[in-house]
Design a protein around this motif. Structure first.
Motif, short mmCIF file in Angstrom:
data_model
loop_
_atom_site.label_atom_id
_atom_site.label_comp_id
_atom_site.label_asym_id
_atom_site.label_seq_id
_atom_site.Cartn_x
_atom_site.Cartn_y
_atom_site.Cartn_z
N GLY A 63 0.80 -1.21 0.00
CA GLY A 63 0.00 0.00 0.00
C GLY A 63 0.84 1.27 0.00
O GLY A 63 0.33 2.36 0.24
N GLU A 64 2.16 1.14 -0.29
CA GLU A 64 3.00 2.33 -0.29
C GLU A 64 3.26 2.76 -1.73
O GLU A 64 3.25 1.93 -2.63
N THR A 65 3.53 4.04 -1.88
CA THR A 65 3.83 4.51 -3.22
C THR A 65 5.26 4.12 -3.57
O THR A 65 6.18 4.39 -2.83
N GLY A 120 13.94 1.33 2.84
CA GLY A 120 14.04 2.71 3.34
C GLY A 120 13.80 3.72 2.23
O GLY A 120 14.34 4.82 2.24
N SER A 121 12.96 3.32 1.28
CA SER A 121 12.84 4.12 0.05
C SER A 121 12.24 5.51 0.30
O SER A 121 12.38 6.39 -0.53
N SER A 122 11.59 5.70 1.46
CA SER A 122 11.07 7.04 1.73
C SER A 122 12.22 8.03 1.92
O SER A 122 12.02 9.24 1.95
N VAL A 211 14.43 3.36 17.47
CA VAL A 211 13.01 3.02 17.40
C VAL A 211 12.26 4.28 16.98
O VAL A 211 12.72 5.39 17.28
N ASN A 212 11.16 4.11 16.29
CA ASN A 212 10.34 5.27 15.96
C ASN A 212 9.51 5.65 17.19
O ASN A 212 8.42 5.13 17.42
N GLU A 213 10.08 6.55 17.99
CA GLU A 213 9.45 6.90 19.26
C GLU A 213 8.17 7.71 19.09
O GLU A 213 7.41 7.90 20.06
N ARG A 242 19.01 6.98 18.11
CA ARG A 242 19.44 7.18 16.71
C ARG A 242 18.48 6.42 15.83
O ARG A 242 18.43 5.20 15.87
N TYR A 243 17.71 7.13 15.03
CA TYR A 243 16.75 6.45 14.16
C TYR A 243 16.74 7.13 12.80
O TYR A 243 16.29 8.27 12.66
N ILE A 244 17.28 6.40 11.82
CA ILE A 244 17.39 6.96 10.47
C ILE A 244 16.08 6.71 9.70
O ILE A 244 15.71 7.50 8.85
#
Ligand code: AHM
Ligand code: MG
Length: 341
Positions: A63-65, A120-122, A211-213, A242-244
């Protein structure tokens, strides 16, 4: 003068380590090496070319572009594998179904390849690191017949090789065939991957948590308590956050420096976000080979029997003692049914 070992030389030299050495796996790794270089070249010039960098407007199965570079990387890996005879089929995060290579020569191939061609394409549009993740299994179906779904639905423990390419400030290819982990940096001036990180070991402890806090309020009590533990100023804490947002890049940093990455189940995504077959299994194999640990919060990732091709699982991966620690919190607050506070 220091002797440079290229990836090509390394593969030839290590061929005897491969469990079913007849050269096919070496040859397959060489094909991946070449496709990675081509993708790396395109990634490096993505900022120059709007038609490559922009979104293709196509929505993938998750469902992602899809970005155009995703398409490019996907097609590049598929076509470079299809042109050879080592594998009988592929599964890609970007394709709904398995891809069966039906040329008779391919049906004699002993392996299947699973790939997340551009993770990580975004991050493509903003010049931040992205990666490719791959995983190789011996087929289960008989050699000489078309690949079947069963060939792809194996436990991570059955992997014969796994690796990733990180397209960062330099491009690196890191892989394992079950005899340790080695990292190769691409020297762009000669177009060659050179051994830069031999026998990589993940530190047993670390002080980085990834982590995506932003999703904090949706996490379980155990995960919330662990995050608080990381932040408490005692015994060498607070840890650094650290979250890339590029799993490969976050994992790669933690592999070198020590740390933990987690994408837990949450109220937003009850099974987590990451895919067992394309992301979690290959990185879990590398983590295990480097002395780290990877779980879904309950069991080892490598022991999970997949039930569907695009299955998602929670992921806790990194330095062994850090993964052990988050398990203490999960055991105490989630599995033992302690109420959320
Ligand atoms: P992708 O395969 O669509 O690129 O998604 C996977 C990525 C990981 O690289 C990254 O760690 C994670 O998704 C980030 O997700 P979020 O933005 O929800 O934190
Ligand atoms: Mg991905």
């Amino acid at each position: 003068m220091k002797k440079v070992v290229t990836l090509g030389q390394f593969i030839v030299k290590k061929q005897e380590d491969f469990p079913y050495a007849k050269g096919e796996l070496s040859s397959l790794l060489s094909a991946l090496r070449l496709a990675s270089k081509i993708v790396s070249r395109e990634v490096n010039k993505a900022g120059l070319m709007d038609d490559i960098r922009g979104s293709s407007g196509v929505t993938n199965i998750q469902g992602e572009t899809q970005m155009k570079l995703d398409d490019f990387a996907n097609l590049e890996f598929i076509s470079s594998m299809m042109a050879r005879e080592e594998i009988c089929g592929m599964a890609s995060e970007e394709n709904d179904d398995i891809i069966i290579f039906d040329r008779p020569e391919c049906q004699d191939g002993k392996y299947v390849l699973l790939i997340d061609p551009l993770d990580g394409s975004s991050n493509i549009n903003v010049n931040v690191s992205i990666g490719t993740i791959f995983s190789i299994y011996r087929r289960i179906s008989p050699v000489g017949t078309p690949a079947t779904l069963e060939d792809f639905m194996q436990r991570g423990r059955e992997q014969v090789a796994a690796g990733y390419v990180v397209y960062g400030s330099s491009t690196m290819l890191v892989f394992t065939t079950g005899n340790g982990v080695n990292g190769f940096t691409l020297d762009p001036s000669i177009g060659t991957f050179c051994l830069s990180h031999p026998d990589m070991k993940m530190p047993e402890d670390g002080s980085i948590y990834s982590v995506n806090e932003g999703n904090y309020r949706y996490f379980s009590e155990g995960v919330k308590r662990y995050i608080k533990y990381c932040q408490e100023e005692a015994e060498g804490r607070p840890y650094s956050a650290r979250y890339i947002g590029s799993l490969v890049a976050d994992f790669h940093r933690n592999l070198i420096k020590g740390g933990i990455y987690f994408y837990p189940a949450s109220g937003l995504s009850p099974r987590g976000k990451l895919r067992l077959l394309y992301e979690n299994n290959p990185l879990a194999f590398i983590a295990q080979q480097a002395g780290g640990r990877a779980t879904d919060g309950r069991m080892d990732i490598l022991d999970i029997r997949p039930s569907e091709l695009h299955e998602r699982t929670p992921l806790f991966i990194g330095s062994k003692n850090m993964v052990d620690k988050v398990h203490e919190f999960i055991d105490l607050y989630d599995l033992k049914g302690e109420k959320n506070k």
